[in-house]
Design an enzyme around this catalytic site. Sequence first.
Site, PDB file in Angstrom:
ATOM      1  N   GLU A   1      57.836  56.796  34.472  1.00 34.43           N
ATOM      2  CA  GLU A   1      57.656  55.416  34.959  1.00 34.43           C
ATOM      3  C   GLU A   1      58.931  54.882  35.629  1.00 34.43           C
ATOM      4  OE1 GLU A   1      55.939  52.942  31.835  1.00 34.43           O
ATOM      5  OE2 GLU A   1      54.017  53.972  32.053  1.00 34.43           O
TER       6      GLU A   1
ATOM      7  N   GLU B   1      49.193  59.285  30.926  1.00 37.42           N
ATOM      8  CA  GLU B   1      49.083  58.261  29.878  1.00 37.42           C
ATOM      9  C   GLU B   1      47.814  57.466  30.153  1.00 37.42           C
ATOM     10  OE1 GLU B   1      52.458  55.759  28.939  1.00 37.42           O
ATOM     11  OE2 GLU B   1      53.867  57.360  29.496  1.00 37.42           O
TER      12      GLU B   1
END
Length: 503
Positions: free
Chosen positions: A174, A293
């Site tokens: 991320e 995710e």
Amino acid sequence: MTIRSTMLIDRNFTVSAVDPRIYGSFIEHLGRAVYGGIYDPGHPEADAAGFRRDVLKAIRALNVPIIRYPGGNFVSGYNWEDGVGPKAERKRLLELAWWTTETNEVGTNEFADWARLAGTEVMMAVNLGTRGMDAARNLVEYCNHPSGSYWSDLRIAHGYQEPHKFKTWCLGNEMDGPWQIGAKTAVEYGRLANETAKVMRWVDPSIELVACGSSSRGMPTFADWEATVLDLSYDQVDYLSLHAYYNNNAGDTANFLASSLDLDRFIDSVTAVCDFAQAKKRSNKKIMLSLDEWNVWKTVGTSRANERWQIAPPEFEDNYNHEDALAVGCYLITILKHADRVKMACLAQLINTIAPVMTDTGGALWLQTTYYPFLHASNFGRGTVLLSNVNAPKYDSKDFTDVPYLESVAVFNEEEGQLTIFAVNRHLEESMTLNIDVRSFSGLQLIEHIVMESDDLKAANTKEDPNRVLPRTGGQTKVDQGVVTSQLSRASWNVIRLQAVKG
Ligand code: AHR
């Protein structure tokens, strides 16, 4: 009243083979996932290494082929060298992603040992927050190089003669998120990902690399981020990541159950950007997607640890109810429908932290509602996804229009001669009669129709009442002259398993 839907499938019309790695998961040094989850040396079920056998059993049953480790946000401040070597010499350090104290009792080698026991592979992430390509290439050398170099010999000195041979590597986590330690612009990250991937591959040409896509579809830089990162790293990376979390915190179940349509659009959009990058490069290579995710996450954004610098404090221990299990079922079906591009996906996470498996440190283990759709999909959703032509009545919700009451997919396992239909009836009041035209299969016979239903959408499994919502066999399905007819009760998850004549 009963609503009616139809599905038409043909064994010759396929979407793609299922890559088993879509049934992956994720364990981060976050909350009690590692300490108090997989590792609990004081527990009566612990083996000599401190791993809970009951946890291993619950996870093995899920048949998870790959598990992402060690983060998540954690990896962006992690020095992997702190987690290897004699345990007595490992440092206790302040961990800045979640504001805890990391004891480093579990590191790369222990996790590799645990993964072997769990029957899974490791998807290893490297730190591109505080570290960079030097630490990353050294980690590949430590893990994957057989011997005869400083880092591989150090692994051997640490008791691991054989290389771990980790195949899949994430280039950071991320990196577009302002919350990330060492967050970057797309240009900064794209260059770094390219150079890091290049040297990691030089150490071990057999590895596969995942570049970070956006942290969510809602990020302001979404799509531009993907285009820039791929522009700068296309030839060095194999997958682009997507992360997607949903919840019903707004208390609108019809809208929540439609959220898989958002996941569907997200996957389509990222695929489009990958193909744009391919066109621009005039490349023959296609970038595949790693949805590394995804889950229902109710406590998202609520905390770093309330009190700083605790060791493994409980974090994000969401309690999942029946409607959450239905949503997870819809996401699994959506992932399967995109089997041609989504080659890896990780239910985030696996134990205690936003997880299907729960434990008390030193105590009980219980399984959340969301455990079951994942269990069914992972065990029965292997083979080839068939194209299906679905006709179902639709509804509009706050954020979505034309939401089919039926979410469904068919997977044919040619080796076993088994056809499995996964289906969610999203209708909150009405049952559904589903007619499936299966005339291209001869001699189909029902193996079982598994149903998960509940009179209370908010019913959840807890330590005190671990069997409140369970799947059962005995759903109503009959097979007659090329048509499978199933009754899907309102708000239900269904697995219709059929045996075909092999060949
Ligand atoms: O899964 C929990 C966290 O969610 C991960 O650490 C991070 O990557 C994401 O924001």
